[in-house]
Scaffold this active site. Structure first.
Site, PDB file in Angstrom:
ATOM      1  N   SER A 115      -6.407  -3.485   5.165  1.00 62.45           N
ATOM      2  CA  SER A 115      -6.276  -4.085   6.492  1.00 62.45           C
ATOM      3  C   SER A 115      -4.854  -4.500   6.819  1.00 62.45           C
ATOM      4  O   SER A 115      -4.391  -4.337   7.933  1.00 62.45           O
ATOM      5  CB  SER A 115      -7.190  -5.313   6.608  1.00 62.45           C
ATOM      6  OG  SER A 115      -6.856  -6.268   5.622  1.00 62.45           O
ATOM      7  N   CYS A 116      -4.130  -5.071   5.841  1.00 60.28           N
ATOM      8  CA  CYS A 116      -2.838  -5.654   6.192  1.00 60.28           C
ATOM      9  C   CYS A 116      -1.664  -5.031   5.478  1.00 60.28           C
ATOM     10  O   CYS A 116      -0.524  -5.350   5.776  1.00 60.28           O
ATOM     11  CB  CYS A 116      -2.839  -7.154   5.916  1.00 60.28           C
ATOM     12  SG  CYS A 116      -2.893  -7.571   4.158  1.00 60.28           S
ATOM     13  N   GLY A 117      -1.885  -4.154   4.506  1.00 58.00           N
ATOM     14  CA  GLY A 117      -0.759  -3.555   3.827  1.00 58.00           C
ATOM     15  C   GLY A 117      -0.161  -4.461   2.778  1.00 58.00           C
ATOM     16  O   GLY A 117      -0.865  -5.210   2.115  1.00 58.00           O
ATOM     17  N   CYS A 119       1.259  -7.395   0.906  1.00 56.98           N
ATOM     18  CA  CYS A 119       1.134  -8.838   1.070  1.00 56.98           C
ATOM     19  C   CYS A 119       2.019  -9.549   0.050  1.00 56.98           C
ATOM     20  O   CYS A 119       2.413  -8.974  -0.954  1.00 56.98           O
ATOM     21  CB  CYS A 119      -0.313  -9.276   0.867  1.00 56.98           C
ATOM     22  SG  CYS A 119      -1.476  -8.520   2.024  1.00 56.98           S
TER      23      CYS A 119
END
Length: 296
Positions: A115-117, A119
């Site tokens: 979802s966010c790549g 982190c």
């Protein structure tokens, strides 16, 4: 190589109708552990397939390599499931002699999700990585009509999306709208890494004169990836973030959002877009007076 889709039973509900049971196709999501010279570097949740491209793209956009020949080899490690079958979920790449290994430390905590790549970056400065392929001087011009056609062109190339409806896509296009490569993945960042990894392996980095089209929003990370590969134009069907726009302006990248139908918002670098249907006013002066909202 693992399957790209699986079938699972679902109960289908619809107002006024009797519930039905049927199988449904789902996009596969599995972890990929990327190792460099035997040392774990990153774990990403991805759709299996094109893993070597994914590794090249990831290492390019994180500033580890700048050319395909800086990786000497890539091989899957033994990683078996309960049945003793290799899952192909651990990929080890070997750096060529003289290539510096990735930096270590908390500022490069490469745990990623679909979802966010990436982190866990310590700061904004840690994400603004070095690049040798600045798009700032790229003279490419793209007709607005060409950009309007890209979302449909991207969707038509999404083979797995047609059966699952659950994948993002990224594509690299020429200024006349010709698709060079399209890749799908459960992660937006993975799809972009696969595309840019393909470009690196094909000797097309820096990706001068190209348009990177993505199926979702334009996050800071996706702009970063485009900048690291020297892509001059990034277009998305949804919104950019404030930091994405900031980086696009700083790097000389043209950033297009809300590319839908025959409308778009140009957040940075409007001079690269030629609108043959508009009046003689330069496009850079034809500012959108009221931003398009995601709710419209």
């Amino acid at each position: 190589m693992g399957r790209l889709t699986v079938r699972r039973p679902v109960v289908r509900l619809a107002a006024g109708r009797t519930p039905t049971r049927r199988p449904d196709a789902l996009a596969v999501e599995e972890p990929l552990e990327l190792r460099v010279d035997g040392r774990p570097l990153a774990v990403t949740m991805r759709t299996p397939g094109h893993d070597v491209e994914l590794a090249h793209g990831f290492l390019l956009t994180e500033g580890v390599i700048t050319a395909a020949d800086e990786l000497a080899a890539a091989r899957y490690c033994d990683s078996v499931d309960d049945t003793g079958t290799n899952t192909y979920n651990v990929l080890d790449v070997a750096l060529a002699p003289g290539v510096a290994p990735p930096e270590t430390g908390v500022e490069r905590n490469f745990y990623t999700t679909s979802s966010c790549g990436v982190c866990g970056k310590a700061s904004l400065d840690a994400v603004r990585l070095r690049t040798r392929f600045s798009p700032a001087g790229d003279p490419v011009r793209v007709d607005a009509a060409t950009l309007y056609a890209l979302p449909d062109a991207l969707r038509e190339a999404q083979r797995i999306f047609e059966s699952t409806g659950g994948l993002h896509a990224a594509g690299l296009f020429t200024p006349d709208g010709t698709a060079l490569v399209v890749r799908e993945d459960v992660g937006r960042h993975n799809a972009v890494d696969k595309v840019l990894g393909w470009a690196l392996l094909q000797g097309r980095v820096p990706a001068s004169g190209c348009v990177l089209m993505v199926s979702g929003r334009a996050s800071f990370e996706l702009v970063q990836k485009a900048v690291m590969a020297g892509v001059p134009v990034l277009a998305a069907v949804s919104a950019p973030s404030s930091l994405a726009v900031e980086l696009a302006v700083e790097s000389g990248t043209t950033l297009v959002g809300f590319l839908r139908g025959t409308t778009m918002n140009v957040y940075a670098g409007p001079d690269r877009i030629v609108d043959g249907t508009a009046d003689d006013t330069p496009l850079e002066d034809q500012r959108i007076r009221r931003p398009v909202s995601a709710h419209e």
